[in-house]
Design a protein around this motif. Sequence first.
Motif, PDB file in Angstrom:
ATOM      1  N   PRO C 107       0.703  -1.047   0.068  1.00  0.00           N
ATOM      2  CA  PRO C 107      -0.512  -0.652  -0.143  1.00  0.00           C
ATOM      3  C   PRO C 107       0.513   1.659  -0.209  1.00  0.00           C
ATOM      4  O   PRO C 107       0.339   1.857  -1.010  1.00  0.00           O
ATOM      5  N   PHE C 108       1.955   1.477   1.057  1.00  0.00           N
ATOM      6  CA  PHE C 108       2.700   2.559   0.652  1.00  0.00           C
ATOM      7  C   PHE C 108       3.022   3.006  -0.791  1.00  0.00           C
ATOM      8  O   PHE C 108       2.993   3.594  -1.032  1.00  0.00           O
ATOM      9  N   LYS C 109       3.753   1.688  -1.057  1.00  0.00           N
ATOM     10  CA  LYS C 109       4.043   1.947  -3.145  1.00  0.00           C
ATOM     11  C   LYS C 109       3.813   2.302  -3.826  1.00  0.00           C
ATOM     12  O   LYS C 109       3.282   3.584  -4.947  1.00  0.00           O
ATOM     13  N   ARG C 110       2.507   1.691  -3.346  1.00  0.00           N
ATOM     14  CA  ARG C 110       0.904   1.971  -4.707  1.00  0.00           C
ATOM     15  C   ARG C 110       0.361   3.601  -4.307  1.00  0.00           C
ATOM     16  O   ARG C 110       0.070   4.486  -4.907  1.00  0.00           O
ATOM     17  N   LEU C 111       0.868   3.977  -2.616  1.00  0.00           N
ATOM     18  CA  LEU C 111       0.502   5.613  -3.042  1.00  0.00           C
ATOM     19  C   LEU C 111       1.139   6.641  -2.816  1.00  0.00           C
ATOM     20  O   LEU C 111       1.498   7.796  -3.413  1.00  0.00           O
ATOM     21  N   MET C 112       2.382   6.593  -3.123  1.00  0.00           N
ATOM     22  CA  MET C 112       3.490   7.243  -3.359  1.00  0.00           C
ATOM     23  C   MET C 112       4.101   6.942  -4.626  1.00  0.00           C
ATOM     24  O   MET C 112       4.284   8.109  -5.198  1.00  0.00           O
ATOM     25  N   GLY C 113       3.978   6.579  -5.256  1.00  0.00           N
ATOM     26  CA  GLY C 113       4.557   5.883  -6.656  1.00  0.00           C
ATOM     27  C   GLY C 113       5.628   6.097  -7.117  1.00  0.00           C
ATOM     28  O   GLY C 113       6.103   6.616  -8.300  1.00  0.00           O
ATOM     29  N   TRP C 184       2.005  13.481   3.572  1.00  0.00           N
ATOM     30  CA  TRP C 184       1.178  13.392   2.161  1.00  0.00           C
ATOM     31  C   TRP C 184      -0.691  13.442   2.625  1.00  0.00           C
ATOM     32  O   TRP C 184      -1.201  12.734   3.394  1.00  0.00           O
ATOM     33  N   ARG C 185      -0.902  14.157   1.137  1.00  0.00           N
ATOM     34  CA  ARG C 185      -2.733  13.172   1.597  1.00  0.00           C
ATOM     35  C   ARG C 185      -2.985  12.670   0.121  1.00  0.00           C
ATOM     36  O   ARG C 185      -1.741  12.970  -0.646  1.00  0.00           O
ATOM     37  N   ARG C 186      -3.797  11.509  -0.090  1.00  0.00           N
ATOM     38  CA  ARG C 186      -3.606  10.911  -0.952  1.00  0.00           C
ATOM     39  C   ARG C 186      -5.077  10.904  -1.704  1.00  0.00           C
ATOM     40  O   ARG C 186      -5.478  10.210  -0.361  1.00  0.00           O
TER      41      ARG C 186
ATOM     42  N   MET D 112       1.149   9.044  -9.848  1.00  0.00           N
ATOM     43  CA  MET D 112       0.612   9.385  -8.898  1.00  0.00           C
ATOM     44  C   MET D 112      -0.246   8.833  -7.433  1.00  0.00           C
ATOM     45  O   MET D 112       0.175   9.566  -6.996  1.00  0.00           O
ATOM     46  N   GLY D 113      -0.475   7.546  -7.145  1.00  0.00           N
ATOM     47  CA  GLY D 113      -0.683   7.238  -6.578  1.00  0.00           C
ATOM     48  C   GLY D 113      -1.859   7.521  -6.119  1.00  0.00           C
ATOM     49  O   GLY D 113      -2.304   6.976  -5.356  1.00  0.00           O
ATOM     50  N   THR D 114      -2.614   8.441  -6.721  1.00  0.00           N
ATOM     51  CA  THR D 114      -4.386   8.144  -6.288  1.00  0.00           C
ATOM     52  C   THR D 114      -5.462   7.525  -7.361  1.00  0.00           C
ATOM     53  O   THR D 114      -4.559   7.412  -8.463  1.00  0.00           O
ATOM     54  N   PRO D 115      -6.303   7.913  -7.383  1.00  0.00           N
ATOM     55  CA  PRO D 115      -7.889   7.527  -9.009  1.00  0.00           C
ATOM     56  C   PRO D 115      -7.089   8.681  -9.721  1.00  0.00           C
ATOM     57  O   PRO D 115      -7.856   7.902 -11.465  1.00  0.00           O
ATOM     58  N   GLU D 156     -12.449  20.277 -11.868  1.00  0.00           N
ATOM     59  CA  GLU D 156     -13.057  19.921 -10.296  1.00  0.00           C
ATOM     60  C   GLU D 156     -13.323  19.440  -9.814  1.00  0.00           C
ATOM     61  O   GLU D 156     -14.817  18.954 -10.523  1.00  0.00           O
ATOM     62  N   PRO D 157     -13.100  18.219  -8.492  1.00  0.00           N
ATOM     63  CA  PRO D 157     -12.286  17.930  -7.484  1.00  0.00           C
ATOM     64  C   PRO D 157     -10.638  16.880  -8.533  1.00  0.00           C
ATOM     65  O   PRO D 157     -11.767  15.696  -9.039  1.00  0.00           O
ATOM     66  N   PHE D 158     -10.074  16.990  -8.956  1.00  0.00           N
ATOM     67  CA  PHE D 158      -8.911  16.242  -9.882  1.00  0.00           C
ATOM     68  C   PHE D 158      -8.515  15.369  -9.163  1.00  0.00           C
ATOM     69  O   PHE D 158      -7.671  15.879  -8.282  1.00  0.00           O
ATOM     70  N   GLY D 159      -8.112  14.367  -8.925  1.00  0.00           N
ATOM     71  CA  GLY D 159      -8.101  13.356  -8.200  1.00  0.00           C
ATOM     72  C   GLY D 159      -6.830  13.217  -8.095  1.00  0.00           C
ATOM     73  O   GLY D 159      -5.829  11.661  -8.390  1.00  0.00           O
ATOM     74  N   VAL D 160      -6.000  14.143  -8.127  1.00  0.00           N
ATOM     75  CA  VAL D 160      -4.541  13.856  -7.648  1.00  0.00           C
ATOM     76  C   VAL D 160      -3.460  14.541  -6.647  1.00  0.00           C
ATOM     77  O   VAL D 160      -3.901  15.165  -6.758  1.00  0.00           O
ATOM     78  N   PRO D 161      -2.391  13.955  -6.613  1.00  0.00           N
ATOM     79  CA  PRO D 161      -1.529  14.870  -5.340  1.00  0.00           C
ATOM     80  C   PRO D 161      -1.337  16.348  -5.300  1.00  0.00           C
ATOM     81  O   PRO D 161      -1.010  16.183  -6.570  1.00  0.00           O
ATOM     82  N   GLU D 162      -1.138  16.768  -4.620  1.00  0.00           N
ATOM     83  CA  GLU D 162      -1.042  17.832  -5.107  1.00  0.00           C
ATOM     84  C   GLU D 162       0.656  18.351  -5.789  1.00  0.00           C
ATOM     85  O   GLU D 162       0.733  17.526  -5.189  1.00  0.00           O
ATOM     86  N   PRO D 163       0.570  19.185  -6.334  1.00  0.00           N
ATOM     87  CA  PRO D 163       1.543  19.041  -7.138  1.00  0.00           C
ATOM     88  C   PRO D 163       2.730  19.879  -6.665  1.00  0.00           C
ATOM     89  O   PRO D 163       3.020  20.486  -5.715  1.00  0.00           O
ATOM     90  N   MET D 164       3.728  19.361  -7.661  1.00  0.00           N
ATOM     91  CA  MET D 164       4.845  20.298  -7.387  1.00  0.00           C
ATOM     92  C   MET D 164       4.666  22.288  -7.213  1.00  0.00           C
ATOM     93  O   MET D 164       4.492  22.767  -6.575  1.00  0.00           O
TER      94      MET D 164
END
Lengths: 261, 261, 261, 261
Positions: C107-113, C184-186, D112-115, D156-164
Amino acid sequence: MTIRVTVWGENVHEHKSDVVKKVYPDLMHGTIAAALNRENGIEATTATLQEPEHGLTKERLAQTDVLTWWGHAAHGDVDDAIAERVCEAVWGGMGIIFLHSAHFSKPFKRLMGTPCNLYWREAGERERIWTTSRNHPIAAGVPESFELVNEEMYGEPFGVPEPMETVFIGWFQGGEVFRSGLTWRRGAGNVFYFQPGHETYPTYHDANIQRVIANGVRWAYNPAKRIDDPTVAPNRPVDQAPEKITERGPKLHKAGEQGLR
Amino acid sequence: MTIRVTVWGENVHEHKSDVVKKVYPDLMHGTIAAALNRENGIEATTATLQEPEHGLTKERLAQTDVLTWWGHAAHGDVDDAIAERVCEAVWGGMGIIFLHSAHFSKPFKRLMGTPCNLYWREAGERERIWTTSRNHPIAAGVPESFELVNEEMYGEPFGVPEPMETVFIGWFQGGEVFRSGLTWRRGAGNVFYFQPGHETYPTYHDANIQRVIANGVRWAYNPAKRIDDPTVAPNRPVDQAPEKITERGPKLHKAGEQGLR
Amino acid sequence: MTIRVTVWGENVHEHKSDVVKKVYPDLMHGTIAAALNRENGIEATTATLQEPEHGLTKERLAQTDVLTWWGHAAHGDVDDAIAERVCEAVWGGMGIIFLHSAHFSKPFKRLMGTPCNLYWREAGERERIWTTSRNHPIAAGVPESFELVNEEMYGEPFGVPEPMETVFIGWFQGGEVFRSGLTWRRGAGNVFYFQPGHETYPTYHDANIQRVIANGVRWAYNPAKRIDDPTVAPNRPVDQAPEKITERGPKLHKAGEQGLR
Amino acid sequence: MTIRVTVWGENVHEHKSDVVKKVYPDLMHGTIAAALNRENGIEATTATLQEPEHGLTKERLAQTDVLTWWGHAAHGDVDDAIAERVCEAVWGGMGIIFLHSAHFSKPFKRLMGTPCNLYWREAGERERIWTTSRNHPIAAGVPESFELVNEEMYGEPFGVPEPMETVFIGWFQGGEVFRSGLTWRRGAGNVFYFQPGHETYPTYHDANIQRVIANGVRWAYNPAKRIDDPTVAPNRPVDQAPEKITERGPKLHKAGEQGLR
């Protein structure tokens, strides 16, 4: 546990402009504070530019968990020393919410380290605010999007540092977009900027806006004991180093000397 | 294409302290500039506190692609207006690298919006710098870790905003750690802070340190045309709105009026 | 209001290794859960790899506010579908805390990418953990630095995405550093990684470690109603567009058709 | 120095849909590659789903500095092993640009590790793209805002992690907004997502779009030598510790043993 909020108002246009007077008979800060006082666990009072030390004495800030700031006409009249005092309180852990035209207030510009500029147009156009961070605590109880019939256009590029999180983005009828809800952390203090709130429109009477501000207060609140001197840079001498070391090499400072600033 | 670097030096301890004089016979800024001038595509000159306008006239900044800043003893002697001028250049696109004790310089504190404080100890202890972001351009050609025989300890917590990227973390013999290489963006300008460089040690003669600073210069360089007035907040009137709208609602501003600041 | 925590344990080394058995007679997950149950407002239960569906049925996850995850020997034995189910719960709002060797969990590797790799050494050396974000809720009640007499070395570069916040950095006796506490937030879920916890040392009996994990649980908890299907990408047809528009241009999709995935 | 770009195309709708065929007689990837080949210092070739290993052999990726990815109808047909191979190349330093519906491609979701979900509507409405980060290299030579006559709405909402960094935000005629240009770093690889590009509209013939993609290629390019095995977690034994330490405490691993994964 109660969160103590100080709602700071510039308190100028409510007295000079008949339009504003009519929209906010209880003054803008009065309206914002009243809405917060309808919330559980929040106790809001007000302070204004015209009070001694703008109502923001050291004691007052020490007893403020979260400060909200609205200003527009008189940013330049805020005393530099008091703006700095506000920033020190933030670094020490006070939460702060900047509303609308407070993007150009002294404390916001000081905390951001950027010009905080933007495009603007006062045309009473429609704005629609979208949540970009699902289930973010600041968006709790707010629909995925909601409309304001009239709002001042604020347009990108918005001259702020990349935020910790983008919570809202605004769509304007005239064709612009704006990052309407942004968060940062500065020292131990949580910072939230929220764009709506032009003084000629009834924005602070809107239930969604009131909900976001109350959420913002709860999000910004840091329950930790305030840091007394958040700017100090302490020397940790050799005999207090966590690992045993022997002093060596050429030195600039004599033992016990203060660091240079 | 050549990157024009201005190496700014406070230029105080090199003249007051025999220790510093001996380590930097060509002065600290002279040493840093000389190393940069050995790089392809970089042309470095120097400027110091003692020159008129600290050597940082509007014209000079306009012709500086990247500014490096080292100061320690005389942060307070830097003119506020010139510190602000440096920040405006950064917002307009000038890159900037803050070295070591420049964490307490006026432009760094202004750009960060935080106290920029830390713990410190002058004991000549060993530091080992680790790369945390593999293959980051600022770490190019630098080993995954490298040592400095003597360095001043700078310890966490470091009072800066969360960076765009953490590039280096330092390990100190006395038991502390420090985020030694951090990046931010402020307006159109790239900002890099790099911790090593206490004036009594030969840090700026070290090949790895020189490599990182040259990398930092290349990373910070923004080739785009400098933004002339990075703080302006232009009105975009109704007839220039991207989408056709009709003005409505009560107004504060008369047509063509400047915005409030 | 009570935060419901599920403490997930791989539960392998406690049975195979005499060393681990002796340090954790109540098993690692048992020890972590017991510490959490001594906190006000937290109710912790356990689940293990060996249970049907690893103890992480859909129902169980639906009733878990925050999941903590420790694994090491048997990352590969975790069912892919269940790892994905855990990630979906996170995206929907479940908080998650990854402990120590869980950096390599599915799960960690999946959430981090990212690869989530690092350097390591099992030598029982001393670690000192420094707070980098003053008064961060995860660091509440923890000294600015604290020591662990024995810990496995984890060294940078740590192959994770730039975090939302760096809360802790570890100093190792052998000369390495590590970003020990990262957030982080995912989706709607808060993620916290915390490095200490090698199974042959009594790390989870340490009061500071227990304090950080409890703080992490409170920080990671998102009180919002869980998002049921956090991966859906809904069509919003023309007649539901917030602004009235007329369909035009060539089309790929027929009316009412599902989007492609 | 030439940046070698591989333009990956799913290559399905160009053959199945008369509409798409007509808009892209040279195929979508062909159009994108042709535009890149008109740039100085960029050399673009194409690869498609239908080729053996989707045209993305290990050798091909090793010689690709930046990969661009467009897919929509056949995300599920991309081999899992090849998607993982692409991610490994990114972690090792290959730049990658995800275009439009590639938000749902396997490599993007993995990185990304997100949907990576969003709202969508195919109504040919007008989109206006705003630059949010002034003078960002990806926005070089592009007006502060520009229009696309027809584009698919992504909301939006776009299901990605907060970008750089948020570089672009899109305004849609139907009332939605979308973070249209976002950057991240994953391992040593730079990642850029760019929203426009629905296959029934001539988006990739647009000069501004072509400019942004070429800028994105230059931004994403990492000149450092590719990391061969970006997922390895090496043991650093006691005798190679940077500081002299003595092994102590109970152990799980025997000397020289591989770490657990």
